[in-house]
Design a protein around this motif. Structure first.
Motif, PDB file in Angstrom:
ATOM      1  N   ILE A 183     -23.890  31.742 106.420  1.00 30.50           N
ATOM      2  CA  ILE A 183     -23.293  31.268 107.676  1.00 30.50           C
ATOM      3  C   ILE A 183     -21.865  30.785 107.432  1.00 30.50           C
ATOM      4  CG2 ILE A 183     -23.404  29.411 109.395  1.00 30.50           C
ATOM      5  CD1 ILE A 183     -26.479  29.638 109.212  1.00 30.50           C
ATOM      6  N   LEU A 184     -21.659  30.033 106.359  1.00 30.90           N
ATOM      7  CA  LEU A 184     -20.315  29.542 106.042  1.00 30.90           C
ATOM      8  C   LEU A 184     -19.375  30.702 105.736  1.00 30.90           C
ATOM      9  CD1 LEU A 184     -21.260  26.471 103.792  1.00 30.90           C
ATOM     10  CD2 LEU A 184     -20.391  26.406 106.138  1.00 30.90           C
ATOM     11  N   GLY A 185     -19.864  31.685 104.985  1.00 29.98           N
ATOM     12  CA  GLY A 185     -19.019  32.828 104.651  1.00 29.98           C
ATOM     13  C   GLY A 185     -18.612  33.623 105.874  1.00 29.98           C
ATOM     14  N   ARG A 186     -19.555  33.861 106.782  1.00 35.71           N
ATOM     15  CA  ARG A 186     -19.236  34.629 107.989  1.00 35.71           C
ATOM     16  C   ARG A 186     -18.267  33.870 108.890  1.00 35.71           C
ATOM     17  NH1 ARG A 186     -23.423  34.958 110.988  1.00 35.71           N
ATOM     18  NH2 ARG A 186     -25.111  34.157 109.679  1.00 35.71           N
ATOM     19  N   ARG A 187     -18.450  32.557 108.981  1.00 41.93           N
ATOM     20  CA  ARG A 187     -17.532  31.773 109.815  1.00 41.93           C
ATOM     21  C   ARG A 187     -16.128  31.757 109.213  1.00 41.93           C
ATOM     22  NH1 ARG A 187     -15.820  31.264 114.457  1.00 41.93           N
ATOM     23  NH2 ARG A 187     -15.074  29.198 115.122  1.00 41.93           N
ATOM     24  N   ALA A 188     -16.037  31.633 107.898  1.00 40.00           N
ATOM     25  CA  ALA A 188     -14.731  31.651 107.234  1.00 40.00           C
ATOM     26  C   ALA A 188     -14.027  32.988 107.467  1.00 40.00           C
ATOM     27  CB  ALA A 188     -14.913  31.396 105.739  1.00 40.00           C
ATOM     28  N   ALA A 189     -14.781  34.078 107.420  1.00 36.35           N
ATOM     29  CA  ALA A 189     -14.184  35.393 107.656  1.00 36.35           C
ATOM     30  C   ALA A 189     -13.667  35.510 109.089  1.00 36.35           C
ATOM     31  CB  ALA A 189     -15.215  36.483 107.364  1.00 36.35           C
ATOM     32  N   GLN A 190     -14.385  34.913 110.021  1.00 37.84           N
ATOM     33  CA  GLN A 190     -13.983  34.989 111.432  1.00 37.84           C
ATOM     34  C   GLN A 190     -12.667  34.272 111.697  1.00 37.84           C
ATOM     35  OE1 GLN A 190     -17.347  33.386 113.513  1.00 37.84           O
ATOM     36  NE2 GLN A 190     -18.618  35.218 113.226  1.00 37.84           N
ATOM     37  N   VAL A 191     -12.475  33.104 111.067  1.00 40.45           N
ATOM     38  CA  VAL A 191     -11.278  32.295 111.350  1.00 40.45           C
ATOM     39  C   VAL A 191     -10.181  32.484 110.306  1.00 40.45           C
ATOM     40  CG1 VAL A 191     -12.644  30.587 112.594  1.00 40.45           C
ATOM     41  CG2 VAL A 191     -12.196  30.262 110.163  1.00 40.45           C
ATOM     42  N   GLY A 192     -10.406  33.348 109.313  1.00 40.43           N
ATOM     43  CA  GLY A 192      -9.368  33.636 108.323  1.00 40.43           C
ATOM     44  C   GLY A 192      -9.150  32.555 107.293  1.00 40.43           C
ATOM     45  N   GLU A 251     -13.234  25.374 110.420  1.00 47.35           N
ATOM     46  CA  GLU A 251     -12.528  25.568 111.687  1.00 47.35           C
ATOM     47  C   GLU A 251     -11.227  24.773 111.730  1.00 47.35           C
ATOM     48  OE1 GLU A 251     -15.534  24.404 114.382  1.00 47.35           O
ATOM     49  OE2 GLU A 251     -16.716  26.260 114.155  1.00 47.35           O
ATOM     50  N   ALA A 252     -11.243  23.556 111.184  1.00 46.00           N
ATOM     51  CA  ALA A 252     -10.017  22.746 111.145  1.00 46.00           C
ATOM     52  C   ALA A 252      -8.957  23.407 110.277  1.00 46.00           C
ATOM     53  CB  ALA A 252     -10.333  21.350 110.618  1.00 46.00           C
ATOM     54  N   SER A 253      -9.376  23.956 109.142  1.00 46.53           N
ATOM     55  CA  SER A 253      -8.432  24.638 108.269  1.00 46.53           C
ATOM     56  C   SER A 253      -7.872  25.880 108.945  1.00 46.53           C
ATOM     57  CB  SER A 253      -9.124  25.016 106.957  1.00 46.53           C
ATOM     58  OG  SER A 253      -8.222  25.634 106.068  1.00 46.53           O
ATOM     59  N   GLY A 254      -8.724  26.604 109.668  1.00 46.79           N
ATOM     60  CA  GLY A 254      -8.274  27.803 110.359  1.00 46.79           C
ATOM     61  C   GLY A 254      -7.299  27.508 111.476  1.00 46.79           C
ATOM     62  N   SER A 255      -7.509  26.393 112.174  1.00 46.48           N
ATOM     63  CA  SER A 255      -6.605  26.038 113.273  1.00 46.48           C
ATOM     64  C   SER A 255      -5.291  25.462 112.776  1.00 46.48           C
ATOM     65  CB  SER A 255      -7.288  25.027 114.199  1.00 46.48           C
ATOM     66  OG  SER A 255      -7.575  23.822 113.508  1.00 46.48           O
ATOM     67  N   ALA A 256      -5.282  24.931 111.537  1.00 49.67           N
ATOM     68  CA  ALA A 256      -4.072  24.296 111.002  1.00 49.67           C
ATOM     69  C   ALA A 256      -3.098  25.297 110.401  1.00 49.67           C
ATOM     70  CB  ALA A 256      -4.448  23.254 109.961  1.00 49.67           C
ATOM     71  N   SER A 257      -3.602  26.410 109.868  1.00 51.46           N
ATOM     72  CA  SER A 257      -2.715  27.388 109.232  1.00 51.46           C
ATOM     73  C   SER A 257      -3.393  28.742 109.186  1.00 51.46           C
ATOM     74  CB  SER A 257      -2.359  26.941 107.804  1.00 51.46           C
ATOM     75  OG  SER A 257      -3.520  26.939 106.989  1.00 51.46           O
ATOM     76  N   GLU A 258      -2.611  29.754 108.857  1.00 50.73           N
ATOM     77  CA  GLU A 258      -3.139  31.112 108.802  1.00 50.73           C
ATOM     78  C   GLU A 258      -3.630  31.489 107.410  1.00 50.73           C
ATOM     79  OE1 GLU A 258      -0.047  33.646 110.166  1.00 50.73           O
ATOM     80  OE2 GLU A 258      -0.102  32.914 112.248  1.00 50.73           O
ATOM     81  N   ASP A 259      -3.402  30.627 106.446  1.00 47.49           N
ATOM     82  CA  ASP A 259      -3.758  30.978 105.061  1.00 47.49           C
ATOM     83  C   ASP A 259      -4.409  29.799 104.341  1.00 47.49           C
ATOM     84  OD1 ASP A 259      -1.573  29.351 104.981  1.00 47.49           O
ATOM     85  OD2 ASP A 259      -0.469  30.517 103.493  1.00 47.49           O
ATOM     86  N   GLY A 260      -5.257  29.072 105.052  1.00 47.61           N
ATOM     87  CA  GLY A 260      -5.850  27.873 104.483  1.00 47.61           C
ATOM     88  C   GLY A 260      -7.077  28.154 103.639  1.00 47.61           C
ATOM     89  N   VAL A 281      -7.022  10.370 100.566  1.00 48.84           N
ATOM     90  CA  VAL A 281      -7.846  11.022 101.586  1.00 48.84           C
ATOM     91  C   VAL A 281      -6.998  11.255 102.830  1.00 48.84           C
ATOM     92  CG1 VAL A 281      -9.955  10.848 102.961  1.00 48.84           C
ATOM     93  CG2 VAL A 281      -9.884   9.866 100.670  1.00 48.84           C
ATOM     94  N   ALA A 282      -7.174  12.424 103.447  1.00 47.32           N
ATOM     95  CA  ALA A 282      -6.345  12.785 104.598  1.00 47.32           C
ATOM     96  C   ALA A 282      -6.752  12.054 105.864  1.00 47.32           C
ATOM     97  CB  ALA A 282      -6.413  14.296 104.821  1.00 47.32           C
ATOM     98  N   GLY A 283      -8.044  11.767 106.034  1.00 44.03           N
ATOM     99  CA  GLY A 283      -8.514  11.112 107.244  1.00 44.03           C
ATOM    100  C   GLY A 283     -10.001  11.304 107.407  1.00 44.03           C
ATOM    101  N   GLU A 284     -10.531  10.768 108.502  1.00 45.91           N
ATOM    102  CA  GLU A 284     -11.973  10.792 108.709  1.00 45.91           C
ATOM    103  C   GLU A 284     -12.448  12.020 109.469  1.00 45.91           C
ATOM    104  OE1 GLU A 284     -13.648   7.284 110.281  1.00 45.91           O
ATOM    105  OE2 GLU A 284     -12.670   5.934 108.873  1.00 45.91           O
ATOM    106  N   ASP A 285     -11.574  12.650 110.272  1.00 50.16           N
ATOM    107  CA  ASP A 285     -12.006  13.791 111.091  1.00 50.16           C
ATOM    108  C   ASP A 285     -10.837  14.749 111.272  1.00 50.16           C
ATOM    109  OD1 ASP A 285     -10.359  12.674 113.163  1.00 50.16           O
ATOM    110  OD2 ASP A 285     -12.020  11.343 113.681  1.00 50.16           O
ATOM    111  N   ARG A 286     -11.097  15.844 111.986  1.00 50.84           N
ATOM    112  CA  ARG A 286     -10.098  16.902 112.129  1.00 50.84           C
ATOM    113  C   ARG A 286      -8.869  16.452 112.917  1.00 50.84           C
ATOM    114  NH1 ARG A 286     -13.071  21.656 115.262  1.00 50.84           N
ATOM    115  NH2 ARG A 286     -11.004  22.575 115.037  1.00 50.84           N
ATOM    116  N   VAL A 287      -9.029  15.438 113.750  1.00 53.29           N
ATOM    117  CA  VAL A 287      -7.877  14.930 114.504  1.00 53.29           C
ATOM    118  C   VAL A 287      -6.978  14.090 113.609  1.00 53.29           C
ATOM    119  CG1 VAL A 287      -7.149  13.481 116.432  1.00 53.29           C
ATOM    120  CG2 VAL A 287      -9.145  14.984 116.679  1.00 53.29           C
ATOM    121  N   SER A 288      -7.573  13.206 112.822  1.00 52.01           N
ATOM    122  CA  SER A 288      -6.772  12.293 112.006  1.00 52.01           C
ATOM    123  C   SER A 288      -6.085  12.986 110.827  1.00 52.01           C
ATOM    124  CB  SER A 288      -7.658  11.153 111.487  1.00 52.01           C
ATOM    125  OG  SER A 288      -8.725  11.653 110.707  1.00 52.01           O
TER     126      SER A 288
END
Length: 487
Positions: free
Chosen positions: A255-264, A110-119, A10-17
């Protein structure tokens, strides 16, 4: 537990960890598929209300459908979910919990979008609504498909691949008219220019359109009940409240699909238990129609070890061609093979698993790779821990001229497993991703328990990984290259 099993997988408990691990993998050319490790299954109340989850078609002497015993819930130890490969999943509680899951998935996106451009971000549809609805909807879809196959058998098309089955409309109308649940004029209205090909035939994709026109046809869609022999309405399973809850589930997906499209970020819709899968695949196709217009944003998952996987893949590829959206798929070789075979033996239906490794690749993987050669917008992820599967894919992509830089073929493995596959691929320039679960310890433990059961065969391969580690350690000691830096 947190410093051992949890920390490994497991990577961690939240987007920071989770950020350090994501950045570390990225430096080696390895991306991430973020996954919130919560899954839903049928509650005790649901299984008691549903009873035997059986679909209609040909039946044996006991009135049970021989071909669809696979979907029948068995009762043991007071729980008819026993033996249906449910793992230790979270049970549906209420709509508020589903909204909470959606908010968590939005944060993962959102965490995936902020971490990379192709997540990627992984989604399990059972977390977005009551699983009982998926079970009932799967029942409807399977009955309707079974009705088509029955008509195809009457027209002498037994044994053909599903994508090649085509019903002659005149003969079909005659068969339906004899059943007496609609007038000939009404039946003719079913098959208009919108549902017919130039050839005047109806295939399984045309047939499915009838379900999408529910308002006009709901009173006419009838199928034979295998136990009574009487016709019964196909779409009478949902109460008004259940339809409202299903609507909220679809809203969450949107809602999930539209948000994913917004952040790539691309969404990977996970395959789940076989008794949910028809509905999951149907809903995923609806998302792909909407969001995969210019490029694949929504990826469907195909369990290639199942015998019917080839039909599912070929039908969906044809549907994407016909409707003009971009095909996106994740191919899984064998997460549930041992459990599926055990249950087939215990319940008494045909083994649903492809007999050999070669059949798995030939029937699904090779077909999709051929499609990619002719369709530059189609994409596939080969999610496998099997080195032979990866070698086969690399060989075929080279033969077909599919270059890594084109980003049409991705590879994927679970975090904490088979790093000897992931990191060399990343360093060689191939698009490769780690499936990264995240979340609090107590929530992710259930997910990890199921993963451990599914991948017991991979765990046995730990000896091979240890051998590789010793070889690499010896090489570094002998050459003085103690640290490796990514290229």
């Amino acid at each position: 537990m947190k410093l051992t099993f949890y920390e490994q997988f497991v990577a961690g408990e939240d987007r920071v960890s989770i950020r350090p691990l994501i950045q570390h993998n990225k430096a080696f050319g390895v991306g991430c598929i973020l996954d919130y490790g919560v899954e839903e299954d049928l509650s005790q109340e649901d299984t008691e209300q549903k009873g035997s989850c059986t679909w209609a078609a040909e039946t044996d002497s006991s009135g049970t459908n021989e071909g669809e015993k696979q979907y029948q819930a068995r009762q043991a130890s007071g729980d008819c979910r026993d033996g249906i490969i449910i793992g230790h999943n979270y049970l549906y509680t209420n709509e508020a919990k589903c909204d909470s899951h959606m908010e968590t998935l939005l944060r993962c996106i959102e965490a995936s979008g902020s971490a990379s451009e192709d997540g990627f971000s992984a989604i399990k549809l059972t977390t977005l609504g009551r699983p009982q609805f998926l079970l009932q909807f799967s029942e409807v879809l399977t009955k309707w498909k079974g009705f088509f196959q029955q008509m195809a058998a009457e027209q002498g098309q037994v044994g053909l691949p599903a994508v090649d089955m085509k019903l002659e409309v005149a003969a079909l109308q005659e068969s339906v008219a004899k059943m007496g649940f609609a007038s000939r004029a009404e039946i003719e209205d079913w098959f208009t220019a919108e549902t017919l090909e130039v050839s005047g035939t109806v295939d399984l994709l045309d047939w499915s359109i009838l379900l999408d026109t529910k308002t006009r046809l709901s009173k006419h869609l009838m199928v034979p009940n295998p136990e009574t022999g009487q016709l019964e309405p196909l779409l009478s399973h949902f109460t008004e409240e259940e339809e409202l809850q299903m609507g909220r589930m679809l809203q969450r997906m949107d809602i999930l699909g539209r948000r994913a499209a917004q952040v790539g970020v691309r969404l990977m819709i996970d395959a789940e238990q076989t008794y949910f899968q028809p509905a999951i695949s149907h809903l995923t196709l609806a998302m792909q129609r909407k969001f995969n217009v210019e490029k694949p944003l929504i990826f469907n998952t195909y369990q290639c070890y199942l015998r019917d996987a080839y039909d599912s893949v070929t039908l969906d590829v044809e549907l994407a061609r016909r409707e003009g959206w971009c095909f996106g798929a994740k191919l899984v070789r064998g997460a549930y093979m041992a459990q599926e075979r055990t249950r087939a033996t215990e319940v008494g239906y045909e083994d649903p698993i492809n007999p050999t490794y070669e059949a798995t690749n030939t029937m699904c993987l090779n077909y999709v790779l051929e499609e990619l050669k002719h369709n530059a917008k189609a994409k596939v992820m080969v999610a496998s821990h099997n080195e032979d599967t990866v070698r086969f894919t690399l060989g075929r992509t080279e033969e077909l001229g599919l270059h890594p830089a084109e980003d049409q073929v991705y590879f994927g493995q679970l975090l904490g497993m088979c790093d000897q596959i992931s990191f060399p691929l990343g360093q060689a320039g191939f698009p490769v991703y780690k499936y990264v679960p995240c979340g609090p310890v107590m929530e992710v433990l259930s997910y990890l328990s199921r993963r451990a059961q599914e991948n017991s065969g991979i765990m046995k391969g730990g000896q091979w990984e240890r051998q590789l580690l010793w070889q690499e350690l010896s090489r570094r000691l002998s050459t003085g290259s103690f640290f490796y830096r990514p290229a």
